[in-house]
Design an enzyme around this catalytic site. Sequence first.
Site, mmCIF file in Angstrom:
data_model
loop_
_atom_site.group_PDB
_atom_site.id
_atom_site.type_symbol
_atom_site.label_atom_id
_atom_site.label_comp_id
_atom_site.label_asym_id
_atom_site.label_seq_id
_atom_site.Cartn_x
_atom_site.Cartn_y
_atom_site.Cartn_z
ATOM 1 N N TYR A 14 0.806 -1.225 0.000
ATOM 2 C CA TYR A 14 0.000 0.000 0.000
ATOM 3 C C TYR A 14 0.839 1.275 0.000
ATOM 4 O O TYR A 14 2.043 1.214 0.040
ATOM 5 C CB TYR A 14 -1.084 -0.014 1.070
ATOM 6 C CG TYR A 14 -0.705 -0.133 2.543
ATOM 7 C CD1 TYR A 14 0.529 0.200 3.035
ATOM 8 C CD2 TYR A 14 -1.679 -0.563 3.440
ATOM 9 C CE1 TYR A 14 0.804 0.113 4.377
ATOM 10 C CE2 TYR A 14 -1.411 -0.655 4.795
ATOM 11 C CZ TYR A 14 -0.163 -0.317 5.252
ATOM 12 O OH TYR A 14 0.104 -0.404 6.579
ATOM 13 N N GLU A 15 0.156 2.412 -0.126
ATOM 14 C CA GLU A 15 0.836 3.705 -0.353
ATOM 15 C C GLU A 15 1.748 3.635 -1.577
ATOM 16 O O GLU A 15 2.814 4.258 -1.604
ATOM 17 C CB GLU A 15 1.654 4.118 0.879
ATOM 18 C CG GLU A 15 0.844 4.573 2.062
ATOM 19 C CD GLU A 15 0.092 5.876 1.822
ATOM 20 O OE1 GLU A 15 0.527 6.676 0.982
ATOM 21 O OE2 GLU A 15 -0.955 6.068 2.464
ATOM 22 N N GLY A 16 1.333 2.908 -2.592
ATOM 23 C CA GLY A 16 2.182 2.700 -3.774
ATOM 24 C C GLY A 16 3.062 1.487 -3.555
ATOM 25 O O GLY A 16 3.851 1.457 -2.615
#
Lengths: 568, 568
Positions: A421-423
């Site tokens: 997550y968060e890229g």
Amino acid sequence: MSQDALRDTRFVLQQLLQAPAVLAGLPAHAEVDAALIDQVAEAAHEFADGLLAPLNASGDREGCHLENGSVRAPTGFAWAWSEFVEGGWPLLACHPDDGGQGLPQVVEAVLHEAISAANPGWGMYFGILHGGYACLRAHGSEELKARYLGDLASGKSLVTMALTEPQAGSDLGLCRTRATPRGDGSVVVEGTKIFISGGDHDLTHQIVHLVLARLPDAPAGSRGLSLFLVPKWLPDGTRNAVVVERLEEKMGLHASPTCVLRFDGATGWLVGEPGRGLNAMFVMMNAARINVGLQGVGAAGAALAQAEDYATQRAQGGVPILRHAPVQRLLAQARAWTEGGRMLALWTALRLDQAHAHPDAAERERALREASLLTPIVKALLTDQGFKAVSDCLQVFGGHGYVSEWGIEQRLRDLRVSLLYEGTNEIQALDLWQRRLLPDHAQAFAQLTTRLLQDVASPWAAAATQAAERLLTALRNVMDADVPAGLAAPSALRGCGLVLLAALWARADAAAVGAADDAFHRRKRATAVLFFTQLLPELETLLAQLDALRADPRAAAATLALAAGVTE
Amino acid sequence: MSQDALRDTRFVLQQLLQAPAVLAGLPAHAEVDAALIDQVAEAAHEFADGLLAPLNASGDREGCHLENGSVRAPTGFAWAWSEFVEGGWPLLACHPDDGGQGLPQVVEAVLHEAISAANPGWGMYFGILHGGYACLRAHGSEELKARYLGDLASGKSLVTMALTEPQAGSDLGLCRTRATPRGDGSVVVEGTKIFISGGDHDLTHQIVHLVLARLPDAPAGSRGLSLFLVPKWLPDGTRNAVVVERLEEKMGLHASPTCVLRFDGATGWLVGEPGRGLNAMFVMMNAARINVGLQGVGAAGAALAQAEDYATQRAQGGVPILRHAPVQRLLAQARAWTEGGRMLALWTALRLDQAHAHPDAAERERALREASLLTPIVKALLTDQGFKAVSDCLQVFGGHGYVSEWGIEQRLRDLRVSLLYEGTNEIQALDLWQRRLLPDHAQAFAQLTTRLLQDVASPWAAAATQAAERLLTALRNVMDADVPAGLAAPSALRGCGLVLLAALWARADAAAVGAADDAFHRRKRATAVLFFTQLLPELETLLAQLDALRADPRAAAATLALAAGVTE
């Protein structure tokens, strides 16, 4: 359990980064002295150990439940949140205008690490609160701020980021959720969002959703995205049309509800300018990614404490297994990565504080550039290595590591998502390569490492300098040979991370030499030796990988595609 | 889904290892020709895909239940076992005297991989059946064999290995379970064993426990251990005093009951000689560890098929994500490790067949020496890398990889234990170093790689040869410098593994060059390129690590201990 992390945090902030001196140069934080930092760090670990850690295993076992359209968090979670609010913790880094304490990011980073170590599931509720607050503060209308900002600062409300849709993950430009103006300043939001952490729960009454959606006639792609605030409860006290369709079953973080949310004609209000939705979220992105990196550090630090404890008490072959070199190797390497990650993350957070609060505009810009360069490395390297370190600590337990009662397998399950997550970590590598290294031919990176290695009184400084120079040459050769970004980026990110850690470990060694000759500093120096002799050599592999790409980029690209199964 | 693995298995067995020709030289297996191997491999994958794969996710969700002292396996598991027995699968590698088909280990290895790919939880019940059979066949009294061997061969009974105790894990010499002779040839067994996979279940009526215990007046340590057969049901039809105290909650393999068994005055019979319990189990150890390595290969192969499928169908940025180089890299590297692991494991299994069945005693001994050298590498490297490959495949799914419905996170959870059981991977490294490399100054390893690389018509042969020579020099330097085993072993095992894979990839490349110019062989050659240009470079790191140890072994040992937290 977290005394070890706390002691090292003090070393990093005070001895290595000299945070009090740096912060003294920032008018907004000039009063943050060593004593205050110590006090907050201690209290953060005390809260995390005392209230959150005891709820970690039970939260995993109990999980979240969707009942009559509402989510019930595990037993004790709402109570712990009210204690957290009571203690003023959400206000830590909020602006004094909003009732906050105005402390720097670097101090909030310590809190994030402590929470991630104690109870990462509970930490998910808090994780993006400050980011949501900062986003609304920077881009919200006066009316929205008046209505919501105070409660976000105090923690009376919590926040979600509703970005991802089933067809739109890494490419948010594919979002289809629509926002139709009503003519009274509000919009009607319709669409389905997935992967919404804390999409509903009973920790707070109000939940503020920040939703990416498209206004009518918005262009396709990411430029057509605007950001909207959609509250769970409307100002008139009625429930907004935000429906929890489902909770996802996941590998870990069972204590954190990952929701599919349907915005079923929900009422919302624009945040920032139309078509600038992604831009409005930028304000939260660097800090959010640093915090994810700190999840890796926190989990690894906690796993390390558990594994050392186990290795000290468990005897096989007539001695504690801590006496066996292979066990020592697992522990010492996990320690080198954990402490290295802590240095890198806290340093980056401190640069972010300078980017926000330095009195000199040029210094602010330079600090922001550096923080933006460091952030994808912090996010990807510290979660990759955090996962590896936790897995190595699990290994210390032998077969017991696989059994839930020891709690170590939960750490591995909980942490795995941080690589996604968060890229994803692959996207972090592309971001670093395309936006931070390529444009200036790695000039900023070169300056950063040079400055970091200036006047470092450690025998390791030369090794770090040489590593930096060799990597720089390799990176530039790869750039000059026009190697496709996707091929070079993963090795480049890891290489940059290793070189930065080398520089920091050289500085840490120098700081330890200059300090008291006690157990902590002797161990710090030994861990530096381990880093330079056993971990930094990974650079050899990365340089060979980059060199192979440079030799024939077109062949490398074709081979990779073929091996991956691209047919045509 | 497993068509890809099946096609590659055929390549490895027929084109690379020329298994039919090798087996033709073993009288016991002379009739195992290419067609028969193909047929069994196909049928194995068909059984696994058709009957076991559909029970994989449901088995994980449902788990095992302890009710009224008996364990209930997940729905469908007992039925699948009866189908397996019906199909004659347990008999595959059993001796014709016992009604078996007498097929070689290398063919049973294919079955193990297929099962591990389809349903590793179910595979646990079967996992050590053949080992238990072989142990009893080699060491059991005629009476015990008459009573139990036939049912083990046919799969009417299943088997457990009851070795570990709470205080005795890696060091079995600490076992305390007692066996007291009754005077009628039987013993009374008292003690508690943990981590007993399949310690109770409803797949079969009878379960045969092989239990390590101490006779009265047995010396301390592992020389005091004897092996006993303790059946769940006694010959007179009454239930033996074997009590399931608890099922462990685990990270994964929920479909496989991990039992704490209390032998509460249970009746048993000695297997083999008193004090030679560990020796009696040796017969099962090599094959068991190869099978664990194949769990890594099987899981990685299955994850790879899922991830490639997902990457082909999932579009982001306007194209399937399979078009993105970072995704290609994850997939291609997972493929290179998976196919490399398959080559190494099946080759080792074939050597084991030669060790058992070669007509020439000297050849048998040489094959056994080589198989014993290869086995710890197969076990540790293939599970380490299998875990990494599954994790990389999970990464391809982005956030979806963390969600249970895709089934990929289960693979990661299920596989994690393979790094721990059958001897932790750290113990494998010590075994390799102390028992296989040190005694002959790595002579056998040198001969093995030299022979493997003789007359290999691939441009990669030179790179593999050079890698082997450089590693050998480094290993011998480390030996000559008296580097402690525990320090050198982990890098040594990985280095040996990489060099063996290099030799096998060079041979695979040569085999592919000589074959039809089709998609399979083009891809095989591309994967070889990827191995040599991006994976083999890890050797650079390992050589640097070994070199740092050699430079000052005493300092390295002291530093490691200090960094790991040894105080004194």
